[in-house]
Write an enzyme that holds these catalytic residues in place. Structure first.
Site: not given
Ligand code: AP5
Ligand code: MG
Length: 194
Positions: A14, A89, A128, A134, A146
């Site tokens: 994402k 979410r 990562r 992280r 997660r």
């Molecule tokens: P990346 O692009 O970072 O993927 P992502 O989907 O953004 O993954 P996140 O780690 O951000 O997931 P998340 O949803 O758990 O985290 P968030 O910050 O939202 O890519 C991931 C990795 O893969 C990178 O190393 C990238 O380089 C690699 N990659 C990308 N594309 C690739 C490809 N095509 N091939 C190979 N490798 C690739 O949330 C974190 C925490 O915050 C949650 O657990 C929760 O506690 C809290 N939180 C956030 N939002 C909310 C909400 N709305 N409600 C409640 N809690 C929330």
């Molecule tokens: Mg993200």
């Protein structure tokens, strides 16, 4: 306005794809994960509370993230559109987003859902985790938690947007540029249908 929910499980890409989409379509990127990590870095009260949940891979309360999105929408009234990354979410978050956007005279255009299997997600996040700092990328138990939170509370949003005819799945494995092209192609289809 072009308002995209960029959806998918943890590690689906994402954040990676949001960076490319905001440049291509002149949108504002709203990632609740990034906003929360910035609160943690500034050691705000909200950040301190959120950190203990995030480090375990659990969701933070709905009202916290809804409040963040609400203020960002008000700060960016001139925007051409938004990419919502990692938000909504839960169903209450999706309902709140619909209401907030209606108050601003707009609505969600589409939900683009990156589809990636659990094995690939775990591989990406552990990789990562080696240098990201992280806490939630550090071990397989937290990553599993997660993904469990996603399956239980977040995946139901596919039906939420499907019932509004706004759900578009996109294959999320392969080269970053190929996936970006697939997302752009889907956005064009949605635009033409409007
Ligand atoms: P990346 O692009 O970072 O993927 P992502 O989907 O953004 O993954 P996140 O780690 O951000 O997931 P998340 O949803 O758990 O985290 P968030 O910050 O939202 O890519 C991931 C990795 O893969 C990178 O190393 C990238 O380089 C690699 N990659 C990308 N594309 C690739 C490809 N095509 N091939 C190979 N490798 C690739 O949330 C974190 C925490 O915050 C949650 O657990 C929760 O506690 C809290 N939180 C956030 N939002 C909310 C909400 N709305 N409600 C409640 N809690 C929330
Ligand atoms: Mg993200």
């Amino acid at each position: 306005m072009l308002n995209i929910v960029l959806f998918g499980p943890p590690g689906a890409g994402k954040g990676t794809q949001s960076e490319k989409l905001i440049a291509a379509f002149n949108l504002i990127h709203l990632s609740t994960g990034d906003l929360l990590r910035s609160e943690i870095a500034q050691q705000t009260t909200l950040g301190v509370k959120a950190k203990s949940l995030m480090d375990k891979g659990e969701l933070v309360p709905d009202e916290v993230v809804i409040g963040m999105i609400s203020s960002k929408l008000s700060e960016n009234k001139q925007a051409q559109g938004f990419i919502f990354d990692g938000f909504p979410r839960t169903v209450p978050q999706a309902e709140a987003l619909d209401q907030l956007l209606a108050e601003h005279g707009t609505s969600i255009t589409c939900m683009l859902a990156l589809e990636v299997d659990q094995e690939e997600l775990t591989k990406r996040l552990l990789l990562r985790g080696k240098d990201s700092g992280r806490v939630d990328d550090q071990n397989e138990d937290i990553i599993r938690n997660r993904i469990k939170e996603y399956n239980n509370k977040t995946a139901p949003l596919k039906s939420f947007y499907s019932s509004q005819q706004k759900f578009y799945p996109v294959h999320g494995i392969g080269g970053v540029d190929d996936i970006f092209k697939a997302l752009c192609a889907q956005i064009k289809v949605v635009y033409q249908a409007h």
